[in-house]
Design a protein around this motif. Structure first.
Motif, PDB file in Angstrom:
ATOM      1  N   PHE A  64      46.844  22.779 -22.841  1.00 38.47           N
ATOM      2  CA  PHE A  64      47.198  22.574 -21.502  1.00 38.47           C
ATOM      3  C   PHE A  64      48.622  22.728 -21.718  1.00 38.47           C
ATOM      4  O   PHE A  64      49.393  22.583 -22.776  1.00 38.47           O
ATOM      5  N   GLU A  65      49.226  22.873 -20.382  1.00 39.00           N
ATOM      6  CA  GLU A  65      50.699  23.179 -20.417  1.00 39.00           C
ATOM      7  C   GLU A  65      51.471  21.654 -20.327  1.00 39.00           C
ATOM      8  O   GLU A  65      51.024  20.825 -19.436  1.00 39.00           O
ATOM      9  N   ASP A  66      52.592  21.869 -20.934  1.00 37.90           N
ATOM     10  CA  ASP A  66      53.364  20.607 -20.885  1.00 37.90           C
ATOM     11  C   ASP A  66      54.003  20.518 -19.493  1.00 37.90           C
ATOM     12  O   ASP A  66      54.766  21.508 -18.992  1.00 37.90           O
ATOM     13  N   PRO A  67      53.983  19.438 -18.812  1.00 39.86           N
ATOM     14  CA  PRO A  67      54.489  19.154 -17.383  1.00 39.86           C
ATOM     15  C   PRO A  67      56.021  19.139 -17.474  1.00 39.86           C
ATOM     16  O   PRO A  67      56.531  19.562 -16.032  1.00 39.86           O
ATOM     17  N   SER A  68      56.695  19.236 -18.247  1.00 42.51           N
ATOM     18  CA  SER A  68      58.242  19.039 -18.094  1.00 42.51           C
ATOM     19  C   SER A  68      58.977  20.302 -18.906  1.00 42.51           C
ATOM     20  O   SER A  68      60.403  20.235 -18.790  1.00 42.51           O
ATOM     21  N   GLU A  69      58.402  21.058 -19.655  1.00 44.11           N
ATOM     22  CA  GLU A  69      59.093  22.092 -20.500  1.00 44.11           C
ATOM     23  C   GLU A  69      57.997  23.322 -20.703  1.00 44.11           C
ATOM     24  O   GLU A  69      56.754  23.028 -20.342  1.00 44.11           O
ATOM     25  N   ALA A  70      58.641  24.502 -21.133  1.00 48.52           N
ATOM     26  CA  ALA A  70      58.019  25.554 -21.310  1.00 48.52           C
ATOM     27  C   ALA A  70      57.136  25.463 -22.545  1.00 48.52           C
ATOM     28  O   ALA A  70      57.681  26.151 -23.519  1.00 48.52           O
ATOM     29  N   ARG A  71      56.287  24.644 -22.452  1.00 48.90           N
ATOM     30  CA  ARG A  71      55.531  24.429 -24.051  1.00 48.90           C
ATOM     31  C   ARG A  71      53.861  24.467 -23.726  1.00 48.90           C
ATOM     32  O   ARG A  71      53.480  23.661 -22.734  1.00 48.90           O
ATOM     33  N   THR A  72      53.164  25.039 -24.415  1.00 54.27           N
ATOM     34  CA  THR A  72      51.586  24.813 -24.478  1.00 54.27           C
ATOM     35  C   THR A  72      51.237  24.006 -25.495  1.00 54.27           C
ATOM     36  O   THR A  72      51.674  24.264 -26.757  1.00 54.27           O
ATOM     37  N   TRP A  73      50.385  23.045 -25.364  1.00 55.31           N
ATOM     38  CA  TRP A  73      49.923  22.244 -26.388  1.00 55.31           C
ATOM     39  C   TRP A  73      48.203  22.761 -26.670  1.00 55.31           C
ATOM     40  O   TRP A  73      47.764  22.769 -25.691  1.00 55.31           O
ATOM     41  N   ARG A  74      47.925  22.630 -27.953  1.00 48.60           N
ATOM     42  CA  ARG A  74      46.662  22.770 -28.353  1.00 48.60           C
ATOM     43  C   ARG A  74      46.402  21.889 -29.183  1.00 48.60           C
ATOM     44  O   ARG A  74      47.024  21.354 -30.227  1.00 48.60           O
ATOM     45  N   PHE A  75      44.990  21.064 -28.900  1.00 48.98           N
ATOM     46  CA  PHE A  75      44.620  19.931 -29.923  1.00 48.98           C
ATOM     47  C   PHE A  75      43.299  20.503 -30.468  1.00 48.98           C
ATOM     48  O   PHE A  75      42.303  20.813 -29.586  1.00 48.98           O
ATOM     49  N   VAL A 219      50.473  23.012 -31.869  1.00 47.61           N
ATOM     50  CA  VAL A 219      49.288  22.879 -32.106  1.00 47.61           C
ATOM     51  C   VAL A 219      49.158  21.532 -32.980  1.00 47.61           C
ATOM     52  O   VAL A 219      50.006  21.472 -34.028  1.00 47.61           O
ATOM     53  N   VAL A 220      48.209  20.643 -32.767  1.00 47.01           N
ATOM     54  CA  VAL A 220      47.733  19.470 -33.242  1.00 47.01           C
ATOM     55  C   VAL A 220      46.523  19.627 -33.861  1.00 47.01           C
ATOM     56  O   VAL A 220      45.456  19.638 -33.172  1.00 47.01           O
ATOM     57  N   GLY A 221      46.409  19.585 -35.166  1.00 49.53           N
ATOM     58  CA  GLY A 221      44.907  19.730 -35.690  1.00 49.53           C
ATOM     59  C   GLY A 221      44.835  18.900 -37.190  1.00 49.53           C
ATOM     60  O   GLY A 221      45.904  17.994 -37.549  1.00 49.53           O
ATOM     61  N   GLU A 222      44.034  19.175 -38.084  1.00 50.00           N
ATOM     62  CA  GLU A 222      43.809  18.743 -39.271  1.00 50.00           C
ATOM     63  C   GLU A 222      44.969  19.311 -40.245  1.00 50.00           C
ATOM     64  O   GLU A 222      44.833  20.619 -40.175  1.00 50.00           O
ATOM     65  N   TRP A 223      45.031  18.597 -41.446  1.00 50.32           N
ATOM     66  CA  TRP A 223      45.632  19.148 -42.261  1.00 50.32           C
ATOM     67  C   TRP A 223      45.046  19.539 -43.475  1.00 50.32           C
ATOM     68  O   TRP A 223      44.096  18.593 -43.921  1.00 50.32           O
ATOM     69  N   ASP A 224      44.808  20.800 -43.604  1.00 52.86           N
ATOM     70  CA  ASP A 224      43.733  21.421 -44.589  1.00 52.86           C
ATOM     71  C   ASP A 224      44.394  21.655 -45.776  1.00 52.86           C
ATOM     72  O   ASP A 224      45.550  21.702 -46.003  1.00 52.86           O
ATOM     73  N   ARG A 225      43.574  22.061 -46.679  1.00 55.11           N
ATOM     74  CA  ARG A 225      44.002  22.462 -48.219  1.00 55.11           C
ATOM     75  C   ARG A 225      44.918  23.487 -48.133  1.00 55.11           C
ATOM     76  O   ARG A 225      45.986  23.508 -48.702  1.00 55.11           O
TER      77      ARG A 225
END
Length: 295
Positions: A64-75, A219-225
């Motif tokens: 989804f898009e950040d409501p206050s800046e030009a940033r797309t978040w991916r989870f 992008v926020v996800g898991e820390w992989d090997r």
């Protein structure tokens, strides 16, 4: 007790999380809804078997898009809804080239890479508050400092006896584990307020990509090997690949709510949480690959 990860402070930008959230699109194309039906829960069981035709490493994502800046978040919805939990001291094999649970080093064998001057300053200040009863290597830390310059000028916590200077070892009164973590709990504080950023974030990972038009994708996800670099291939064990680490009582996003808020800001978290609540209640979750592979 010890967590390593990656991240940056966000939250000077997020302002309106109390309002209506943006429309979210999941990886299966459903807007703000649930994923493909036919599986139960993220914890495994018979539901996991129903996903046998999906790619072995499949994850569901929401953006989804950040409501206050030009940033797309991916989870990474799959990981955030999984029941992974840190099993330090309860089955953790460590990150050396051979399993070494008896050393109780967890992911502290190589020191913590600091994210910047603010991180270094906070950890140094926290170290000064530790007592000898809380910190096994207090004398070494006070005499020689707690950080060193690593490759590319990045500050890293010093190593003492082949692991992080803050790591209390087996046999130390009070048991093994991070001295900063222990001190925070004894004071009724949050461990993340004392520990290096990379430690309290693990296994969550945030990566920001700046595009030519100056917009950003976070992008926020898991820390992989693989995120450990070339050395990660040498690990004999890694927790997000271990089925025994996916037996927690609550989903990651709930048990690590404080960490998520700190990584993305409370306003963005307020937009994400309702979506995760809907997905969690849907009964149609894509189990984490580690869970599916054990079925």
């Amino acid at each position: 007790m010890s967590r390593h990860g990656h991240g940056k402070d966000h939250d000077k930008h997020s302002k309106n999380g109390a309002g209506k959230g943006p429309e979210m699109t999941s990886s299966n194309g459903a807007n703000g809804g649930v994923g493909a039906s036919g599986a139960s829960g993220g914890g495994g069981g018979n539901g996991a078997k129903r996903w046998h035709l999906s790619p072995a490493d499949a994850h569901e994502w929401v953006s989804f898009e950040d409501p206050s800046e030009a940033r797309t978040w991916r989870f990474d919805v799959t990981f955030l809804l999984s029941h992974w939990e840190c099993i330090y001291g309860n089955g953790c094999q460590g990150v050396l080239t051979a399993p070494a649970p008896e050393l109780a080093q967890g992911c502290c064998s190589y020191g913590a890479h600091m994210t910047g001057d603010e991180d270094v300053a906070r950890v140094k200040a926290a170290a000064k508050t530790l007592t000898d009863d809380q910190w096994q290597f207090a004398e070494q830390g006070r005499r020689g400092g707690v950080a060193r310059r690593g490759t590319a000028g990045v500050s890293v916590t010093r190593l003492v006896e082949d692991a992080c200077i803050f790591l209390n070892r087996p046999g130390f009164p009070g048991g093994p584990g991070c001295a900063l973590h222990r001190a925070a709990l004894e004071r009724g504080e949050k461990p993340m307020d004392l520990k290096p950023d990379v430690c309290w974030q693990l296994p969550l990972r945030r990566e920001d990509t700046v595009h030519p038009d100056h917009s950003v994708t976070s992008v926020v996800g898991e820390w992989d090997r693989v995120h450990w670099g070339q050395g990660g291939e040498e690990f004999a064990w890694w927790c997000t690949e271990a089925p025994e680490a996916f037996r927690g009582s609550t989903p990651v996003w709930r048990q690590m709510q404080d960490e998520l808020c700190a990584m993305v800001g409370p306003a963005v978290f307020a937009l994400l949480a309702p979506y995760l609540e809907v997905r969690e209640a849907s009964g149609a979750l894509l189990p984490h690959p580690t869970v599916r592979q054990r079925e």
